[in-house]
Design a protein around this motif. Structure first.
Motif, PDB file in Angstrom:
ATOM      1  N   ASN A 295      26.702 -30.666 -11.520  1.00  0.00           N
ATOM      2  CA  ASN A 295      27.427 -31.674 -10.751  1.00  0.00           C
ATOM      3  C   ASN A 295      28.112 -32.586 -11.769  1.00  0.00           C
ATOM      4  O   ASN A 295      27.515 -33.510 -12.322  1.00  0.00           O
ATOM      5  N   ILE A 296      29.364 -32.270 -12.023  1.00  0.00           N
ATOM      6  CA  ILE A 296      30.087 -32.917 -13.129  1.00  0.00           C
ATOM      7  C   ILE A 296      30.227 -34.423 -12.930  1.00  0.00           C
ATOM      8  O   ILE A 296      30.174 -35.204 -13.885  1.00  0.00           O
ATOM      9  N   LEU A 297      30.390 -34.861 -11.672  1.00  0.00           N
ATOM     10  CA  LEU A 297      30.572 -36.293 -11.394  1.00  0.00           C
ATOM     11  C   LEU A 297      29.337 -37.098 -11.818  1.00  0.00           C
ATOM     12  O   LEU A 297      29.448 -38.139 -12.477  1.00  0.00           O
ATOM     13  N   ILE A 298      28.157 -36.580 -11.442  1.00  0.00           N
ATOM     14  CA  ILE A 298      26.907 -37.272 -11.804  1.00  0.00           C
ATOM     15  C   ILE A 298      26.790 -37.355 -13.330  1.00  0.00           C
ATOM     16  O   ILE A 298      26.438 -38.392 -13.890  1.00  0.00           O
ATOM     17  N   ILE A 299      27.115 -36.247 -13.982  1.00  0.00           N
ATOM     18  CA  ILE A 299      26.985 -36.224 -15.451  1.00  0.00           C
ATOM     19  C   ILE A 299      27.963 -37.208 -16.112  1.00  0.00           C
ATOM     20  O   ILE A 299      27.580 -37.966 -17.006  1.00  0.00           O
ATOM     21  N   ILE A 300      29.202 -37.228 -15.619  1.00  0.00           N
ATOM     22  CA  ILE A 300      30.200 -38.145 -16.224  1.00  0.00           C
ATOM     23  C   ILE A 300      29.782 -39.603 -16.021  1.00  0.00           C
ATOM     24  O   ILE A 300      29.796 -40.405 -16.969  1.00  0.00           O
ATOM     25  N   ILE A 301      29.373 -39.932 -14.784  1.00  0.00           N
ATOM     26  CA  ILE A 301      28.943 -41.320 -14.527  1.00  0.00           C
ATOM     27  C   ILE A 301      27.719 -41.660 -15.403  1.00  0.00           C
ATOM     28  O   ILE A 301      27.631 -42.736 -15.983  1.00  0.00           O
ATOM     29  N   GLY A 302      26.818 -40.685 -15.500  1.00  0.00           N
ATOM     30  CA  GLY A 302      25.622 -40.876 -16.341  1.00  0.00           C
ATOM     31  C   GLY A 302      26.000 -41.152 -17.790  1.00  0.00           C
ATOM     32  O   GLY A 302      25.470 -42.087 -18.414  1.00  0.00           O
ATOM     33  N   ILE A 303      26.916 -40.347 -18.319  1.00  0.00           N
ATOM     34  CA  ILE A 303      27.339 -40.533 -19.725  1.00  0.00           C
ATOM     35  C   ILE A 303      27.946 -41.922 -19.909  1.00  0.00           C
ATOM     36  O   ILE A 303      27.628 -42.639 -20.860  1.00  0.00           O
ATOM     37  N   ILE A 304      28.815 -42.313 -18.948  1.00  0.00           N
ATOM     38  CA  ILE A 304      29.503 -43.611 -19.083  1.00  0.00           C
ATOM     39  C   ILE A 304      28.491 -44.771 -19.087  1.00  0.00           C
ATOM     40  O   ILE A 304      28.518 -45.637 -19.959  1.00  0.00           O
ATOM     41  N   ILE A 305      27.584 -44.739 -18.105  1.00  0.00           N
ATOM     42  CA  ILE A 305      26.625 -45.863 -18.001  1.00  0.00           C
ATOM     43  C   ILE A 305      25.657 -45.866 -19.197  1.00  0.00           C
ATOM     44  O   ILE A 305      25.382 -46.910 -19.781  1.00  0.00           O
ATOM     45  N   ALA A 306      25.184 -44.677 -19.563  1.00  0.00           N
ATOM     46  CA  ALA A 306      24.229 -44.622 -20.678  1.00  0.00           C
ATOM     47  C   ALA A 306      24.910 -44.989 -21.992  1.00  0.00           C
ATOM     48  O   ALA A 306      24.319 -45.710 -22.819  1.00  0.00           O
ATOM     49  N   ALA A 307      26.158 -44.548 -22.188  1.00  0.00           N
ATOM     50  CA  ALA A 307      26.874 -44.901 -23.428  1.00  0.00           C
ATOM     51  C   ALA A 307      27.049 -46.405 -23.507  1.00  0.00           C
ATOM     52  O   ALA A 307      26.923 -47.003 -24.589  1.00  0.00           O
ATOM     53  N   PHE A 308      27.315 -47.036 -22.377  1.00  0.00           N
ATOM     54  CA  PHE A 308      27.444 -48.500 -22.349  1.00  0.00           C
ATOM     55  C   PHE A 308      26.102 -49.159 -22.736  1.00  0.00           C
ATOM     56  O   PHE A 308      26.058 -50.080 -23.553  1.00  0.00           O
ATOM     57  N   ALA A 309      25.007 -48.650 -22.135  1.00  0.00           N
ATOM     58  CA  ALA A 309      23.680 -49.231 -22.412  1.00  0.00           C
ATOM     59  C   ALA A 309      23.310 -49.083 -23.888  1.00  0.00           C
ATOM     60  O   ALA A 309      22.869 -50.038 -24.527  1.00  0.00           O
TER      61      ALA A 309
ATOM     62  N   ASP B  84      17.010 -38.032 -17.018  1.00  0.00           N
ATOM     63  CA  ASP B  84      16.816 -37.735 -15.589  1.00  0.00           C
ATOM     64  C   ASP B  84      18.162 -37.500 -14.887  1.00  0.00           C
ATOM     65  O   ASP B  84      18.291 -36.583 -14.074  1.00  0.00           O
ATOM     66  N   VAL B  85      19.155 -38.316 -15.242  1.00  0.00           N
ATOM     67  CA  VAL B  85      20.496 -38.149 -14.645  1.00  0.00           C
ATOM     68  C   VAL B  85      21.037 -36.763 -14.978  1.00  0.00           C
ATOM     69  O   VAL B  85      21.559 -36.052 -14.101  1.00  0.00           O
ATOM     70  N   ILE B  86      20.913 -36.364 -16.230  1.00  0.00           N
ATOM     71  CA  ILE B  86      21.448 -35.058 -16.649  1.00  0.00           C
ATOM     72  C   ILE B  86      20.677 -33.925 -15.956  1.00  0.00           C
ATOM     73  O   ILE B  86      21.280 -32.944 -15.478  1.00  0.00           O
ATOM     74  N   ASN B  87      19.345 -34.098 -15.889  1.00  0.00           N
ATOM     75  CA  ASN B  87      18.544 -33.089 -15.186  1.00  0.00           C
ATOM     76  C   ASN B  87      19.033 -32.922 -13.746  1.00  0.00           C
ATOM     77  O   ASN B  87      19.189 -31.800 -13.254  1.00  0.00           O
ATOM     78  N   ILE B  88      19.272 -34.067 -13.075  1.00  0.00           N
ATOM     79  CA  ILE B  88      19.775 -34.013 -11.685  1.00  0.00           C
ATOM     80  C   ILE B  88      21.142 -33.337 -11.656  1.00  0.00           C
ATOM     81  O   ILE B  88      21.416 -32.479 -10.825  1.00  0.00           O
ATOM     82  N   GLY B  89      21.997 -33.729 -12.622  1.00  0.00           N
ATOM     83  CA  GLY B  89      23.348 -33.161 -12.694  1.00  0.00           C
ATOM     84  C   GLY B  89      23.354 -31.665 -12.945  1.00  0.00           C
ATOM     85  O   GLY B  89      24.329 -30.976 -12.644  1.00  0.00           O
ATOM     86  N   LEU B  90      22.257 -31.163 -13.502  1.00  0.00           N
ATOM     87  CA  LEU B  90      22.176 -29.725 -13.775  1.00  0.00           C
ATOM     88  C   LEU B  90      21.315 -28.994 -12.734  1.00  0.00           C
ATOM     89  O   LEU B  90      20.865 -27.865 -12.943  1.00  0.00           O
ATOM     90  N   GLY B  91      21.047 -29.688 -11.631  1.00  0.00           N
ATOM     91  CA  GLY B  91      20.386 -29.019 -10.510  1.00  0.00           C
ATOM     92  C   GLY B  91      18.899 -29.241 -10.390  1.00  0.00           C
ATOM     93  O   GLY B  91      18.243 -28.709  -9.495  1.00  0.00           O
ATOM     94  N   GLU B  92      18.309 -30.032 -11.260  1.00  0.00           N
ATOM     95  CA  GLU B  92      16.869 -30.309 -11.226  1.00  0.00           C
ATOM     96  C   GLU B  92      16.588 -31.475 -10.254  1.00  0.00           C
ATOM     97  O   GLU B  92      17.492 -32.265  -9.952  1.00  0.00           O
ATOM     98  N   VAL B  93      15.331 -31.601  -9.840  1.00  0.00           N
ATOM     99  CA  VAL B  93      14.950 -32.716  -8.966  1.00  0.00           C
ATOM    100  C   VAL B  93      14.590 -33.918  -9.833  1.00  0.00           C
ATOM    101  O   VAL B  93      14.037 -33.769 -10.917  1.00  0.00           O
ATOM    102  N   SER B  94      14.936 -35.125  -9.351  1.00  0.00           N
ATOM    103  CA  SER B  94      14.663 -36.338 -10.123  1.00  0.00           C
ATOM    104  C   SER B  94      13.155 -36.568 -10.274  1.00  0.00           C
ATOM    105  O   SER B  94      12.381 -36.290  -9.353  1.00  0.00           O
ATOM    106  N   ALA B  95      12.765 -37.115 -11.427  1.00  0.00           N
ATOM    107  CA  ALA B  95      11.354 -37.434 -11.664  1.00  0.00           C
ATOM    108  C   ALA B  95      10.946 -38.692 -10.912  1.00  0.00           C
ATOM    109  O   ALA B  95       9.760 -39.026 -10.853  1.00  0.00           O
ATOM    110  N   PHE B  96      11.925 -39.413 -10.356  1.00  0.00           N
ATOM    111  CA  PHE B  96      11.614 -40.685  -9.693  1.00  0.00           C
ATOM    112  C   PHE B  96      11.803 -40.625  -8.177  1.00  0.00           C
ATOM    113  O   PHE B  96      12.068 -41.636  -7.529  1.00  0.00           O
ATOM    114  N   GLY B  97      11.750 -39.449  -7.617  1.00  0.00           N
ATOM    115  CA  GLY B  97      11.783 -39.311  -6.158  1.00  0.00           C
ATOM    116  C   GLY B  97      13.182 -39.251  -5.577  1.00  0.00           C
ATOM    117  O   GLY B  97      14.164 -39.024  -6.293  1.00  0.00           O
TER     118      GLY B  97
END
Lengths: 213, 327
Positions: free
Chosen positions: A94-108, A164-177
């Motif tokens: 899911n490319i959108l989740i991954i891109i948003i994840g990269i942007i937010i994490a890079a900022f952090a 966790d974001v990347i795992n979700i973006g690659l089809g895995e279930v989130s560790a936080f429910g």
């Protein structure tokens, strides 16, 4: 090398390889510029003139965040593209989740790197020592190349939520429910703005010491 | 009409652990709470359109003062107003009208001359077309136009200093701060810089400069403040400062015949006469009247002159005397 240290002799799921590599690359690259810029500019004698220009110290610091952010974003896409291509995960991504994840994490992480440049030194090597002392324990306490649930100290690491974001973006279930993705984004944003606030406060205090008599 | 009003300015530094030894030698005044006083309660005004020089030995507090004026260092006490705006209350507004060339500052070495200027122009919000023209004009004026596309790391020290001045002038500031602008430069670069400082001042720009070069201060400044150990110990025009030290107005008289020392000492303009080997060293109150009076006296007494030299006080004499506590 770090990748080999984590992976040799272990059986790891392809998703964890990609998310672990991306987290490591994003964290290490986006925290590599920030700690060096201020000591470097102090040493090069360009900082004083920059400060006497009509821009606030916050603007200068945000400029640092921007360069670290940009650097981190570019480099973290390399393991993603390579990993997805090698392991054939195109259908799950899911490319959108991954891109948003990269942007937010890079900022952090870029904001975090500003804290590392707080000591008023003009020697980049001095901040590098501090950087290593702080960055590597964070990397080692993070759930790199493994399920998040199996790393006991994972919750205090900012890398965990990006993994966790990347795992979700690659089809895995989130560790936080069910609300995992929202929790990940929120915590990364809290980390980002928190680090930014701390760095603004600390830099205001130490900036004057760079120009003492 | 004042461009700068600095009132009761002081700056204290905490002695840092690592630099304790170094600081100890530099320290000017140690207060009870172990603070080092770099600038000690100074006040001065700089008038619109004047070149104001801040003269002092190394470690006197010149750079600390200019850093406080340019909003780099926050004063421990006192206030600074530039063109009616408080530097620490409205820093951005004040910085918008000032140009600054800090001591030992550097340009961005990996950028070309024109890129350095464009970068500064961008910070000041100058539109792209305008800043390109402005940059080219400045580079022409400062004789750097032919090297505008060379990286700054290939520039000589003098060229870098000229580029720094161009960067400070990019925003067409009302006031220009120069910290040791000609220090360590070759003759040609120093000449260009001095000439352009004069030119810009003629257009109405106020210039505040620190220097320890007496000739530069003497040549360029309308008024000079002499600072030592964080305190201003003299502030006036170079001419008036020179006149403070009357003992440096003297005439050396080489004569064919001998002179009646007591008689000449009675002349109204003469302060003291000393016989030194083959000549008389005569200290006068006023060099212009003194020389006429002496020649009249020599004529009327038929004493023939071999050679005559006059000495006027030099700023350096005044400076040395003041700094060494004789002021």
């Amino acid at each position: 090398m770090l990748f080999l240290a984590f992976t040799v002799g272990r059986t790891i799921l392809p998703i964890y390889i990609i998310s672990g590599l991306m987290a490591m690359v994003l964290f290490l690259t986006s925290t590599s510029i920030g700690p060096v810029v201020f000591p470097w500019e102090t040493r090069q004698k360009t900082l004083e003139r920059l400060i006497s220009c009509p821009i606030s110290i916050k603007t200068i610091l945000l400029g640092n965040v921007w360069s670290s952010f940009f650097f981190g974003c570019i480099f973290s896409t390399i393991p993603m593209v390579l990993g997805v291509f090698i392991f054939g995960l195109w259908s799950y991504i899911n490319i959108l989740i991954i891109i948003i994840g990269i942007i937010i994490a890079a900022f952090a992480y870029s904001s975090f790197s500003l804290i590392l440049s707080v000591p008023p030194t003009d020697t980049p090597a001095s901040t590098m020592i501090l950087t290593i002392l702080i960055k590597f324990p964070i990397v080692f306490m993070s759930p790199l190349f493994m399920p998040i649930s199996s790393a006991p100290l994972a919750l205090i690491s900012p890398l965990t939520y990006f993994i966790d974001v990347i795992n979700i973006g690659l089809g895995e279930v989130s560790a936080f429910g069910t609300w995992g993705l929202l929790i990940d984004f929120s915590i990364l944003l809290i980390f980002g703005f928190g680090f930014l606030f701390i760095s603004f406060t600390l830099h205001q205090k130490t900036l004057q010491k760079r120009f003492r008599g | 009409m004042n461009a700068i009003i600095a009132k009761d300015l002081s700056k204290f530094f905490k002695p840092s652990k690592g630099k304790k030894k170094e600081k100890k030698s530099k320290q000017i005044l140690e207060k009870e709470n172990n603070l080092i006083c770099a600038v000690d309660n100074i006040s001065f005004n700089v008038k619109y359109g004047e070149i104001f020089g801040f003269l002092g030995p190394n470690g006197a507090g010149k750079t600390t003062t200019i850093r406080m004026l340019t909003g780099v260092l926050k004063p421990s006490n006192g206030s600074i107003t530039i063109f009616g705006e408080n530097v620490w209350k409205h820093p951005i507004r004040v910085k918008q009208i000032m140009g600054n060339v800090p001591e030992m500052a550097n340009v961005y070495l990996d950028l070309t001359g024109i890129q350095n200027l464009n970068f500064i122009g961008e910070i000041y919000g100058i539109p792209k077309k305008e800043r390109n023209d402005l940059a080219e004009n400045l580079l022409k004026k400062f004789e750097l136009f032919d090297r505008r596309y060379s990286k700054a790391k290939k520039y000589s020290k003098g060229m870098k200093q000229r580029l720094l001045l161009c960067m400070a002038l990019m925003s067409s500031p009302k006031i220009l701060f120069l910290d040791e602008p000609t220090s360590g430069l070759d003759v040609q670069s120093a000449r260009i810089i001095k000439q352009l400082i004069r030119e810009y001042n003629k257009t109405g720009m106020t210039i505040f400069m620190t220097t320890h070069d007496m000739d530069v201060a003497n040549e360029l400044c309308n008024r000079i403040a002499i600072i030592n150990k964080g305190k201003i110990i003299g502030l006036d025009s170079p001419e008036n400062l020179r006149n403070l030290k009357q003992e440096y107005q003297a005439i050396d008289l080489y004569l064919i015949n001998d002179l009646n020392q007591k008689e000449i000492e009675n002349l109204s303009t003469i302060k003291e006469v000393r016989k030194i080997q083959d000549h008389y060293h005569i200290i006068v109150h006023d060099i212009n009247n003194g020389i006429f009076e002496i020649i009249e006296y020599l004529k009327s007494n038929h004493i023939k002159i071999k050679k005559i030299n006059t000495y006027e006080p030099h700023l350096e004499d005044v400076f040395v005397k003041m700094v060494n506590g004789g002021g």
